[in-house]
Design an enzyme around this catalytic site. Structure first.
Site, PDB file in Angstrom:
ATOM      1  N   TYR A  11       0.809  -1.222   0.000  1.00 11.62           N
ATOM      2  CA  TYR A  11       0.000   0.000   0.000  1.00 11.62           C
ATOM      3  C   TYR A  11       0.840   1.269   0.000  1.00 11.62           C
ATOM      4  O   TYR A  11       0.312   2.370  -0.067  1.00 11.62           O
ATOM      5  CB  TYR A  11      -0.918   0.023   1.235  1.00 11.62           C
ATOM      6  CG  TYR A  11      -0.136  -0.124   2.529  1.00 11.62           C
ATOM      7  CD1 TYR A  11       0.454   0.979   3.136  1.00 11.62           C
ATOM      8  CD2 TYR A  11       0.056  -1.372   3.104  1.00 11.62           C
ATOM      9  CE1 TYR A  11       1.204   0.830   4.292  1.00 11.62           C
ATOM     10  CE2 TYR A  11       0.796  -1.520   4.259  1.00 11.62           C
ATOM     11  CZ  TYR A  11       1.367  -0.422   4.848  1.00 11.62           C
ATOM     12  OH  TYR A  11       2.119  -0.578   5.985  1.00 11.62           O
ATOM     13  N   GLY A  12       2.156   1.135   0.089  1.00 12.73           N
ATOM     14  CA  GLY A  12       3.011   2.313   0.248  1.00 12.73           C
ATOM     15  C   GLY A  12       4.205   2.302  -0.683  1.00 12.73           C
ATOM     16  O   GLY A  12       4.061   2.217  -1.899  1.00 12.73           O
ATOM     17  N   THR A  13       5.398   2.356  -0.116  1.00  9.70           N
ATOM     18  CA  THR A  13       6.615   2.536  -0.904  1.00  9.70           C
ATOM     19  C   THR A  13       6.992   1.315  -1.732  1.00  9.70           C
ATOM     20  O   THR A  13       7.855   1.418  -2.602  1.00  9.70           O
ATOM     21  CB  THR A  13       7.807   2.932  -0.008  1.00  9.70           C
ATOM     22  OG1 THR A  13       8.064   1.880   0.915  1.00  9.70           O
ATOM     23  CG2 THR A  13       7.528   4.237   0.722  1.00  9.70           C
ATOM     24  N   LEU A  14       6.353   0.170  -1.505  1.00  5.01           N
ATOM     25  CA  LEU A  14       6.623  -1.007  -2.333  1.00  5.01           C
ATOM     26  C   LEU A  14       5.793  -1.014  -3.613  1.00  5.01           C
ATOM     27  O   LEU A  14       6.050  -1.804  -4.518  1.00  5.01           O
ATOM     28  CB  LEU A  14       6.368  -2.303  -1.546  1.00  5.01           C
ATOM     29  CG  LEU A  14       7.434  -2.652  -0.521  1.00  5.01           C
ATOM     30  CD1 LEU A  14       6.950  -3.742   0.426  1.00  5.01           C
ATOM     31  CD2 LEU A  14       8.716  -3.095  -1.215  1.00  5.01           C
ATOM     32  N   GLU A  86      10.881  -4.317   6.116  1.00  2.00           N
ATOM     33  CA  GLU A  86       9.819  -3.766   6.959  1.00  2.00           C
ATOM     34  C   GLU A  86      10.145  -3.803   8.455  1.00  2.00           C
ATOM     35  O   GLU A  86       9.351  -3.359   9.273  1.00  2.00           O
ATOM     36  CB  GLU A  86       8.497  -4.489   6.693  1.00  2.00           C
ATOM     37  CG  GLU A  86       8.042  -4.411   5.248  1.00  2.00           C
ATOM     38  CD  GLU A  86       7.666  -3.012   4.769  1.00  2.00           C
ATOM     39  OE1 GLU A  86       7.761  -2.041   5.551  1.00  2.00           O
ATOM     40  OE2 GLU A  86       7.271  -2.867   3.607  1.00  2.00           O
TER      41      GLU A  86
END
Length: 177
Positions: A11-14, A86
């Site tokens: 949902y983010g930087t990946l 993470e």
């Protein structure tokens, strides 16, 4: 096709187009990850930013929005690399089940990286109990890559300073040194 050890909701930087997507690209190139498709959470969850505009999904069901993201099938080796990124062993995030909905309205239980429960509630309050439905370029504006952050504090210390700072300030003063 990857022999999937897990299905991971990102949902983010990946996600594609963001700073840590290179890790997934590397794993896709070696056959350790496969893009499954776009999806969103089946229930409302808070998606907030912490220090340095780092995105966090909070395990606080019923708050926030249904969050858009991407689903990847990953091998055991890829999962270990993602867990390391993470900070699973360092208390940054925890990998837990999440119900997502694919574009065809099919619901599937997969896994996602949530903010560690030790600071999730404080992070929600620090964000004024307001979240995002998608980590976009606009939401990510001001994101600072790990290598460019102060190295004299652990990420957990940076989170603690962030949640204890005045919500009117963009960053707690000690983090800017």
């Amino acid at each position: 096709m990857v022999a999937a050890a897990a299905l991971i909701f990102t949902y983010g930087t990946l996600k594609q187009g963001f700073s840590n997507h290179g890790l997934l690209q590397d794993m896709m190139a070696t056959g350790d990850a496969t893009f499954v498709g776009a999806c969103r959470t089946a229930q409302r969850l808070p998606l907030v930013c912490g220090p340095y505009r780092v995105p966090f999904l909070l395990n606080l069901p019923g708050r926030g929005h249904r969050v858009s993201g991407e689903l990847y099938a990953v091998s055991a080796a890829a999962l270990a690399r993602m867990d390391e990124l993470e900070g699973i062993g360092r208390g940054h995030y925890e990998r837990l089940p999440i119900e997502i909905e694919m574009e065809a309205a099919e619901k599937v239980v997969v896994e996602a990286y949530y903010a560690d429960r030790s600071y999730a509630e404080a992070l929600w309050r620090r964000n004024g109990e307001e979240g995002h439905n998608c980590y976009t370029e606009k939401v990510a504006k001001g994101y600072v890559r790990r290598k460019d952050r102060p190295q004299h504090l652990s990420f957990l210390d940076q989170i603690r300073l962030f949640v204890s700072a005045d919500s009117n300030s963009a960053q707690p003063e000690p983090l800017l040194t």
